[in-house]
Scaffold this active site. Structure first.
Site, PDB file in Angstrom:
ATOM      1  N   ASP A  12       0.857  -1.179   0.000  1.00 48.64           N
ATOM      2  CA  ASP A  12       0.000   0.000   0.000  1.00 48.64           C
ATOM      3  C   ASP A  12       0.899   1.237   0.000  1.00 48.64           C
ATOM      4  O   ASP A  12       1.651   1.462   0.953  1.00 48.64           O
ATOM      5  CB  ASP A  12      -0.905  -0.015   1.232  1.00 48.64           C
ATOM      6  CG  ASP A  12      -2.030   0.994   1.140  1.00 48.64           C
ATOM      7  OD1 ASP A  12      -2.190   1.628   0.085  1.00 48.64           O
ATOM      8  OD2 ASP A  12      -2.759   1.149   2.142  1.00 48.64           O
ATOM      9  N   ASP A 108      -2.531   2.397  -6.377  1.00 51.19           N
ATOM     10  CA  ASP A 108      -1.495   2.450  -5.336  1.00 51.19           C
ATOM     11  C   ASP A 108      -1.533   1.286  -4.363  1.00 51.19           C
ATOM     12  O   ASP A 108      -0.901   1.332  -3.311  1.00 51.19           O
ATOM     13  CB  ASP A 108      -1.636   3.755  -4.552  1.00 51.19           C
ATOM     14  CG  ASP A 108      -2.940   3.840  -3.782  1.00 51.19           C
ATOM     15  OD1 ASP A 108      -3.928   3.213  -4.209  1.00 51.19           O
ATOM     16  OD2 ASP A 108      -2.976   4.535  -2.746  1.00 51.19           O
ATOM     17  N   GLU A 109      -2.238   0.218  -4.711  1.00 51.30           N
ATOM     18  CA  GLU A 109      -2.437  -0.860  -3.736  1.00 51.30           C
ATOM     19  C   GLU A 109      -2.610  -2.177  -4.475  1.00 51.30           C
ATOM     20  O   GLU A 109      -3.284  -2.244  -5.499  1.00 51.30           O
ATOM     21  CB  GLU A 109      -3.687  -0.538  -2.905  1.00 51.30           C
ATOM     22  CG  GLU A 109      -4.023  -1.534  -1.822  1.00 51.30           C
ATOM     23  CD  GLU A 109      -5.314  -1.150  -1.106  1.00 51.30           C
ATOM     24  OE1 GLU A 109      -5.662  -1.849  -0.145  1.00 51.30           O
ATOM     25  OE2 GLU A 109      -5.983  -0.175  -1.521  1.00 51.30           O
TER      26      GLU A 109
END
Length: 361
Positions: A12, A108-109
């Site tokens: 993350d 983003d994860e």
């Protein structure tokens, strides 16, 4: 023959959009910034706030006007989706050095299954550290990582030491860890559900574990069965590299019931903004607009309308769900939850407009 114990990493990025802006513009470094809509005008919402802004209570999905009230010196930055997408591809390339079993949750994860890794390293802990180091040295950004034997626990682990954090929760310590965890820390337990649990005397995983599956389903619906399993650390969901998005939506449960269109319309507008921005994040347009309504007596209904062509147009989404809501309000009602979603996706739009892209970071 027993299946090998899975090795799952959840990566993350830390305040991704804000961190990219601070990396690229020295004037933003060390200052409270919010990527998202301006507090002037209508509908501005924070997409991501820097950690300097979070100290003032600024959070993702917060109205920009409220964010400015909390932090008068807050700098608002217009999102640069093309840049975030490019950086996300660079991060993904780092992941692919170790495994192709990657399930992106957003730009983003992602989950990574490294039960068998490309380089024969054999240690998920070592791989997670190598990925974080590469992101820091090659991209000048930080990421937090969680390592465990399933997706649910790995995701919780990645949030324990943010920012720039790492946590490993091994098989022998999962149940003890989950028992100590506060219910609001369980992924999937929202603010209202957490309060409902606390009203029942359920404050930790240990309290949740005392209830039977039947009791949990009775009190929390079908998600009760999910709570029963995850509090015991049981999650057999595989990492899905090619998971297809079926629908995009947002919903909210209100502390006090809403009873008039004047109260509900701004909430529908806010939810529509979130949905529009999630559509743009995934480069999707939907034909079917769905309104979800839960009444004060917990009765749940949905109403849908199919448009002639797929859309991600905010005004069209807002006007459609308002029209659907008017059909529900033909008699006096009290509403505790509203939700907006789009489905029945067409071809991705040829160009991506700038918007707000909500993350849990």
């Amino acid at each position: 023959m027993d299946k090998p114990i899975r090795k799952i990493i959840h990566i993350d990025m830390d305040a991704f959009y804000a961190s990219v802006e601070q990396r690229d513009n020295p004037l933003y470094r060390g200052k409270p910034i919010a990527v998202g809509g301006s507090p002037e005008g209508r509908g501005g919402v924070v997409a991501t706030a820097s950690y300097e802004a979070r100290k003032f209570g600024v959070r993702s999905a917060m109205p920009s006007k409220r964010a400015r009230e909390l932090c008068p010196d807050l700098i608002f930055v217009r999102p640069r989706f093309d840049v975030y997408k490019e950086v996300s591809a660079q991060i993904r390339a780092i992941f692919h050095r170790y495994t192709d079993l990657i399930e992106p949750l957003s730009l983003d994860e992602a989950y990574l299954d490294v039960t068998v890794d490309k380089l024969g390293i054999g240690s998920a802990i070592e791989i997670a550290h190598a990925i974080r180091k590469a992101i820091r040295e090659e991209l000048q950004l930080t990421a937090s990582a969680g390592v465990s034997v399933n997706k649910f626990v790995a995701k919780i682990a990645s949030d324990l030491q943010k920012p720039d954090g790492f946590a490993f929760i091994g098989p022998s310590s999962i149940e003890a860890f989950m028992e100590k965890l506060a219910v609001e820390k369980f992924h999937g337990v929202g603010r209202v559900t957490a309060q409902k649990m606390k009203d029942r005397g359920i404050f930790t995983g240990a309290d949740l574990k005392k209830l039977t599956e039947e009791e949990l389903v009775r009190d929390f619906g079908k998600t009760g069965a999910f709570y029963y399993r995850i509090v015991r650390g049981l999650d057999d969901r595989p990492v899905q590299p090619h998971r297809e998005t079926k629908s995009v939506g947002a919903e909210d449960t209100f502390q006090e019931d809403l009873s008039s269109l004047e109260e509900m319309a701004p909430e529908l507008d806010r939810l529509s903004v979130i949905v529009r921005d999630r559509l743009q994040r995934h480069q999707l347009r939907g034909k079917t607009v769905t309104l979800k309504v839960k009444f004060s007596d917990f009765r749940l209904i949905t109403r849908s309308f199919s448009l002639p062509v797929p859309t991600d147009d905010l005004e069209l989404i807002q006007s459609t769900v308002r029209q659907l809501l008017r059909g529900v309000l033909e008699e006096p009602v009290k509403i505790r939850l509203l939700g907006v979603s789009l489905s029945n996706f067409g071809e991705p739009p040829p160009t991506v407009q700038l918007g707000l892209f909500f993350t849990e970071d």
